[in-house]
Design a protein around this motif. Sequence first.
Motif, PDB file in Angstrom:
ATOM      1  N   ARG B 299      81.693  -0.399  25.384  1.00 30.39           N
ATOM      2  CA  ARG B 299      81.284  -1.673  25.979  1.00 30.39           C
ATOM      3  C   ARG B 299      80.947  -1.540  27.459  1.00 30.39           C
ATOM      4  O   ARG B 299      79.827  -1.757  27.870  1.00 30.39           O
ATOM      5  N   MET B 300      81.944  -1.173  28.275  1.00 30.58           N
ATOM      6  CA  MET B 300      81.731  -1.227  29.715  1.00 30.58           C
ATOM      7  C   MET B 300      80.693  -0.213  30.185  1.00 30.58           C
ATOM      8  O   MET B 300      79.825  -0.532  31.000  1.00 30.58           O
ATOM      9  N   ARG B 301      80.758   1.002  29.698  1.00 31.14           N
ATOM     10  CA  ARG B 301      79.770   2.005  30.128  1.00 31.14           C
ATOM     11  C   ARG B 301      78.375   1.662  29.637  1.00 31.14           C
ATOM     12  O   ARG B 301      77.371   1.956  30.294  1.00 31.14           O
ATOM     13  N   VAL B 302      78.295   1.008  28.461  1.00 25.05           N
ATOM     14  CA  VAL B 302      76.992   0.639  27.898  1.00 25.05           C
ATOM     15  C   VAL B 302      76.399  -0.550  28.644  1.00 25.05           C
ATOM     16  O   VAL B 302      75.205  -0.594  28.949  1.00 25.05           O
ATOM     17  N   LYS B 303      77.227  -1.531  28.982  1.00 26.53           N
ATOM     18  CA  LYS B 303      76.707  -2.743  29.624  1.00 26.53           C
ATOM     19  C   LYS B 303      76.393  -2.534  31.108  1.00 26.53           C
ATOM     20  O   LYS B 303      75.523  -3.200  31.655  1.00 26.53           O
ATOM     21  N   PHE B 304      77.136  -1.663  31.748  1.00 26.40           N
ATOM     22  CA  PHE B 304      76.921  -1.449  33.182  1.00 26.40           C
ATOM     23  C   PHE B 304      76.705   0.045  33.456  1.00 26.40           C
ATOM     24  O   PHE B 304      77.511   0.683  34.151  1.00 26.40           O
TER      25      PHE B 304
END
Lengths: 96, 371
Positions: B299-304
């Motif tokens: 989630r976090m690495r993909v979104k930001f």
Amino acid sequence: MSKTNTFIIPVAPVRQRAAVARGRKAAGTGIRFGVLDNGKANADHLLSLLVEGLRAALPVSSVVSLRKRSAADGADVAILDQLAAEADFVVSAMAD
Amino acid sequence: MNGLGPLLRDPEASFEAEDDYERLNDLYFERGWSDGLPVIPPSIRRVEKMLAYCDRPWDKPVGLIPPRWGEATPWRLAANAVMAGCQPRYFPLVVLAIEAMCHEEFNLYGIQATTHLCAPLVIVNGPVARELEINCGHNAFGPGWRSNATIGRAVRLALVNIGGAVPGSGDMATFGSPAKFSYCIAENEQASPWEPLHVERGFPRDASTVTVVGAEAPHNVNDHESATAEGVLRMIAGTAATTGTNDIAYSGEPVIAFSPEHAATVAAGGWSKAEAKRCLWDHAWLPLGRFSEENIERRMRVKFPERLANAGPDTPVPLVQRPKDLIFIVLGGAGKHSAFIPTFGATRSVTLPLRRRDGECVHSVEELRGA
């Protein structure tokens, strides 16, 4: 005994959308299949299984698989344009 | 228009029935035209009284409400407002709130259909809040005020009946929320040391506006001890920056509802609203390592990706992308509490002024009556 009266229905009609003017036909070489992953966890796994099953059952000539940035947002116009250009039909799916 | 007559030729517009309150309520409930509470049957006379406060064409949609994309015409909205128990003078705010929600950046489709538990929060600013006695003080999110309760309820009924946000089909919320019954407040402008929300957004102070936010229910911030601006803001930041909130994973605009006492403490040192937002933003973050491994990777690495693709566990993850993404209002009565109101995340708030059909802003709903 109560009198009769007229009451408004609170449900509104749905605006009629224009029908697709031209029917889409698969090319003779097979079906160009598109999948749109809505970004939910495991949607990619579900769609992979679907592609695998379709390949086994139908003459699929190509598969274009795209993923939305987020399940909470609509697909970008670029994604929709690419699917419209490269696929005869598209399946979108969610999974949690 | 002078009456509903021409609109009632459509067989799906109305029905004849015995004017019996209990039977009509059973009928509306059985057909799914309800939020579960009793409704006021929308007779032609009642709907026309509501429409006396509408200067727009009664049959022209102010928007299409997803996921069903039903046409939100004033006369269908008026039927829902009658059902909710609105006084006719409340009706312009119901229409305005629905119009604001239909702006694309609000992402009403997502808010209506999501598994998340958000509901549109309606925030009223300007003279109309006093005119309609919309509660901005003690218990502002709670019961006791007809305007708050019925304006919010009318919005919900329209989202269900016109938009198709039926639980389990159009509305897929895992839990839902009490805020889905009604969620309408006014900002406590008189108790605010800062410019109110609508002024911050470029409207004159004497304009009347509605702001809609795709929001969760309020979360309390109990702080009876802090005596400085930074102290209050650090306590709010600690409550707000959590791993499970949508705002930290998207680009939301969460609301901080300061009690008048907390707002006074923050402003006492001469802090402007913008300065206070900056301070809160500076403190409202989490180290990436606080998230689960799966959320970091999927989630976090993909979104930001720009900031977090290769970031280590100590990398700060801010609650919102920019300080100005925090919405500050002053609300409530006495007491050292504030409220953090997370959002759906993938939504932007929308503010619209109360105005006539010709576009000219009005200060009160009376100016719209029979215009």
